[in-house]
Design a protein around this motif. Sequence first.
Motif, PDB file in Angstrom:
ATOM      1  N   GLN A 194       0.813  -1.220   0.000  1.00 27.74           N
ATOM      2  CA  GLN A 194       0.000   0.000   0.000  1.00 27.74           C
ATOM      3  C   GLN A 194       0.844   1.266   0.000  1.00 27.74           C
ATOM      4  O   GLN A 194       0.313   2.353   0.177  1.00 27.74           O
ATOM      5  N   LYS A 195       2.145   1.121  -0.237  1.00 29.32           N
ATOM      6  CA  LYS A 195       3.043   2.273  -0.077  1.00 29.32           C
ATOM      7  C   LYS A 195       3.914   2.463  -1.310  1.00 29.32           C
ATOM      8  O   LYS A 195       4.226   1.511  -2.024  1.00 29.32           O
ATOM      9  N   GLY A 206      -5.863   1.770   1.391  1.00 30.69           N
ATOM     10  CA  GLY A 206      -5.720   1.527   2.815  1.00 30.69           C
ATOM     11  C   GLY A 206      -6.993   1.148   3.532  1.00 30.69           C
ATOM     12  O   GLY A 206      -7.086   1.288   4.753  1.00 30.69           O
ATOM     13  N   ALA A 207      -7.994   0.652   2.811  1.00 25.57           N
ATOM     14  CA  ALA A 207      -9.277   0.313   3.449  1.00 25.57           C
ATOM     15  C   ALA A 207      -9.145  -0.892   4.374  1.00 25.57           C
ATOM     16  O   ALA A 207      -9.973  -1.078   5.266  1.00 25.57           O
ATOM     17  N   ALA A 208      -8.140  -1.728   4.169  1.00 27.17           N
ATOM     18  CA  ALA A 208      -7.967  -2.918   4.998  1.00 27.17           C
ATOM     19  C   ALA A 208      -6.486  -3.206   5.174  1.00 27.17           C
ATOM     20  O   ALA A 208      -5.655  -2.782   4.358  1.00 27.17           O
ATOM     21  N   GLY A 209      -6.176  -3.947   6.246  1.00 26.06           N
ATOM     22  CA  GLY A 209      -4.790  -4.297   6.512  1.00 26.06           C
ATOM     23  C   GLY A 209      -4.564  -5.781   6.700  1.00 26.06           C
ATOM     24  O   GLY A 209      -3.478  -6.201   7.076  1.00 26.06           O
ATOM     25  N   SER A 210      -5.613  -6.582   6.405  1.00 23.77           N
ATOM     26  CA  SER A 210      -5.499  -8.035   6.540  1.00 23.77           C
ATOM     27  C   SER A 210      -6.601  -8.670   5.716  1.00 23.77           C
ATOM     28  O   SER A 210      -7.530  -7.989   5.248  1.00 23.77           O
ATOM     29  N   VAL A 211      -6.521  -9.990   5.567  1.00 22.80           N
ATOM     30  CA  VAL A 211      -7.557 -10.702   4.818  1.00 22.80           C
ATOM     31  C   VAL A 211      -8.907 -10.558   5.493  1.00 22.80           C
ATOM     32  O   VAL A 211      -9.934 -10.331   4.841  1.00 22.80           O
ATOM     33  N   ALA A 212      -8.932 -10.666   6.830  1.00 22.84           N
ATOM     34  CA  ALA A 212     -10.195 -10.545   7.554  1.00 22.84           C
ATOM     35  C   ALA A 212     -10.808  -9.171   7.353  1.00 22.84           C
ATOM     36  O   ALA A 212     -12.022  -9.038   7.106  1.00 22.84           O
ATOM     37  N   GLU A 213     -10.010  -8.126   7.427  1.00 23.56           N
ATOM     38  CA  GLU A 213     -10.517  -6.780   7.210  1.00 23.56           C
ATOM     39  C   GLU A 213     -10.972  -6.595   5.767  1.00 23.56           C
ATOM     40  O   GLU A 213     -11.953  -5.891   5.498  1.00 23.56           O
ATOM     41  N   ALA A 214     -10.260  -7.235   4.836  1.00 23.78           N
ATOM     42  CA  ALA A 214     -10.641  -7.127   3.430  1.00 23.78           C
ATOM     43  C   ALA A 214     -12.058  -7.639   3.209  1.00 23.78           C
ATOM     44  O   ALA A 214     -12.870  -6.990   2.539  1.00 23.78           O
TER      45      ALA A 214
END
Length: 377
Positions: A163-164, A226-234
Amino acid sequence: MNTQFQLFMRDATRLTQAGRLNEATEAIQRALEGMAAAAGMPAQTFEGEAFEVKEMPSGLIGTDQPTLQQDVPAPQAGRFTDERFMHGGVTRQYKLYQPAGRTGEALPLVVMLHGCTQNPDDFAAGTGMNALADELGFVVLYPAQSQAANPQGCWNWFEHAHQKRGSGEPAALAALTLSVIQAHGIDARRVFVAGLSAGGAMADIVANAYPDIFAAAGVHSGLPCGAAGSVAEAFAVMSGGTPDTSPLTGGIKKRRGAAQPAVRAVPTIVFHGDRDHTVHPRNGEQVIAAALGRVAGQPEKRRTHTQQGVSEKGRHYTRIVHDDHDGAALAEHWVVHGAGHAWSGGQAAGSYTDAGGPDATREMLRFFLAQACTPGA
């Protein structure tokens, strides 16, 4: 048709091609006389000057005879090639489409990022981008995500490492784009990126991490940087979007993991179906909100126009245009009513397409070609 007549007419054709028009006329006369004699009819004669035969009537020449050919060069077909690129010790595959009739001039470049389970060929077929490249004159780059990087072929938009600026997949995609610009004489002021679903999310990340490379971005059925930072958040944001106050992702605070450039805001066009059950349409709203949030200046200096419309195939849509008071586009949001998780106006030859909607491919190119950036600025 008798054999003798065919022989006379063959001679007439050969003589005409050689420019021997008087002799060709005599050969045609002999052919007609032969036909008349065979049918018991009086012979017909030609009087006056010899004439130039522009084209032999098809009914007078046997099917086994060659027809006259005009010296017209065959149209040059576009080239769709498999290529490889090395970055960070990893070999990455991609496909490159160069439009028909290109003569070496500096053309725009569109980078197309496919969605999960797709590949460059599938994405090209579904979006029809190559056909439009022939029509409008631009080059298309289709990077391929490997199954080694993601088993479903998804771009890893939901991981902080990707994401960077200068990191992971954004860095690789930027390096590949620069390589193609240099190798193929691209107009570096007119380089754009677009994607579907996971590819749309990565397009938003890459464009805003590298605003010095990309003049505009297209996000179809995607998610904001940057909406998510892991698979679960995705999975959570895909199913319901990311409210700014979400305790799961931290909303805007979480998005600080994505690059927030100070160089320039990248104009962004978004397409999203309001019946998308894979990526909630709220995500499209948030891509637009983030794009407007990056625009320098006062909010009161922006204008918003809303248009209701119907596609040629009867699909209703809402188009919301955000621009400044000089008419320069800042963002454009197309909500396709009744559409699911599919490329609007796409072709049945590819996956995840909806032929009934407005033509996202053409509308994105219209939006793109109105933009330009200064490389390195």
